[in-house]
Design a protein around this motif. Structure first.
Motif, mmCIF file in Angstrom:
data_model
loop_
_atom_site.group_PDB
_atom_site.id
_atom_site.type_symbol
_atom_site.label_atom_id
_atom_site.label_comp_id
_atom_site.label_asym_id
_atom_site.label_seq_id
_atom_site.Cartn_x
_atom_site.Cartn_y
_atom_site.Cartn_z
ATOM 1 N N LEU A 22 0.851 -1.179 0.000
ATOM 2 C CA LEU A 22 0.000 0.000 0.000
ATOM 3 C C LEU A 22 0.888 1.230 0.000
ATOM 4 O O LEU A 22 2.053 1.165 0.382
ATOM 5 C CB LEU A 22 -0.966 0.009 1.187
ATOM 6 N N LEU A 56 -4.279 0.496 -1.961
ATOM 7 C CA LEU A 56 -3.954 -0.810 -1.395
ATOM 8 C C LEU A 56 -4.160 -1.848 -2.482
ATOM 9 O O LEU A 56 -5.190 -1.845 -3.149
ATOM 10 C CB LEU A 56 -4.880 -1.101 -0.204
ATOM 11 N N LEU A 58 -4.408 -5.637 -2.471
ATOM 12 C CA LEU A 58 -4.458 -6.831 -1.637
ATOM 13 C C LEU A 58 -4.616 -8.085 -2.483
ATOM 14 O O LEU A 58 -5.176 -8.058 -3.571
ATOM 15 C CB LEU A 58 -5.558 -6.728 -0.581
ATOM 16 N N ALA A 75 -0.556 -5.656 4.167
ATOM 17 C CA ALA A 75 -1.297 -5.216 2.984
ATOM 18 C C ALA A 75 -1.654 -6.366 2.046
ATOM 19 O O ALA A 75 -2.434 -6.194 1.121
ATOM 20 C CB ALA A 75 -0.503 -4.149 2.223
ATOM 21 N N GLY A 81 -4.913 -5.432 5.693
ATOM 22 C CA GLY A 81 -4.514 -4.340 4.800
ATOM 23 C C GLY A 81 -5.404 -3.116 4.898
ATOM 24 O O GLY A 81 -4.918 -1.975 4.878
ATOM 25 N N LEU A 85 -4.260 0.632 5.746
ATOM 26 C CA LEU A 85 -4.486 1.742 4.819
ATOM 27 C C LEU A 85 -5.163 2.911 5.530
ATOM 28 O O LEU A 85 -4.730 4.064 5.403
ATOM 29 C CB LEU A 85 -5.333 1.279 3.631
#
Length: 174
Positions: A22, A56, A58, A75, A81, A85
């Motif tokens: 991220l 982000l 993911l 992340a 994640g 973020l």
């Protein structure tokens, strides 16, 4: 020399966010980008007032399958994640109530049947977690069978979503 443009004005900055990473930025000269979103999901959050945001990328919905990996690389997973973020965005004064959220990816890119449904599960996990936080999604480009690349220009809030056969733009700005 007075009146000369800065280096940043001459050479806008691109921050590339890899899989399981991220990035956040509060410099309007920055473009946040991520490439080859297949079953992965990108969460883009943009604050149009201060022209700041985050991205982000993911890979999986839940860190329970690899807690040690989640501790090293939060992340990578939706459930670790997204909080990371939001924490990073708070650090650069992004207001979650005026921010615009866009989701992309979550495709089924395998040639045969996708018994694990990773893309679908990633999309569901992200949407569920955002709803629990009271975060409203402004738009999305989820599912399908093709990969995507995205670029968010912080100066304008313009989000470019590139599919193999087409590119479209979404404004997250005012």
């Amino acid at each position: 020399m007075p009146g000369s443009p800065s280096l940043a004005a001459l050479f806008p900055l691109r921050v590339v966010v890899g899989v399981g990473e991220l990035a956040v930025a509060n410099n309007p000269q920055v473009t946040l980008s991520t490439y080859a979103l297949g079953s992965c999901v990108a969460v883009v959050i943009y604050d149009p007032i201060i022209r700041s945001g985050g991205l982000l990328h993911l890979m999986l919905p839940d860190s329970a399958i690899a807690p040690a990996k989640a501790a090293r690389q939060p992340a990578m997973f939706a459930n670790t994640g997204l909080p990371a973020l939001f924490d990073a965005l708070m650090g650069i004064k992004v207001d979650r109530f005026r921010s615009r959220i866009f989701l992309a990816g979550g495709a089924s890119v395998l040639d045969g049947p996708d018994t694990f449904r990773i893309g679908e599960r990633n999309s569901e996990a992200v949407q569920t977690m955002l709803a629990r936080r009271g975060a409203r999604v402004s738009g999305h480009d989820l599912g399908g069978v093709t990969n995507r690349t995205i670029h968010l220009e912080l100066s304008t809030g313009l989000l470019a979503i590139k599919h193999p056969a087409q590119t479209f733009h979404v404004s997250l700005g005012l």
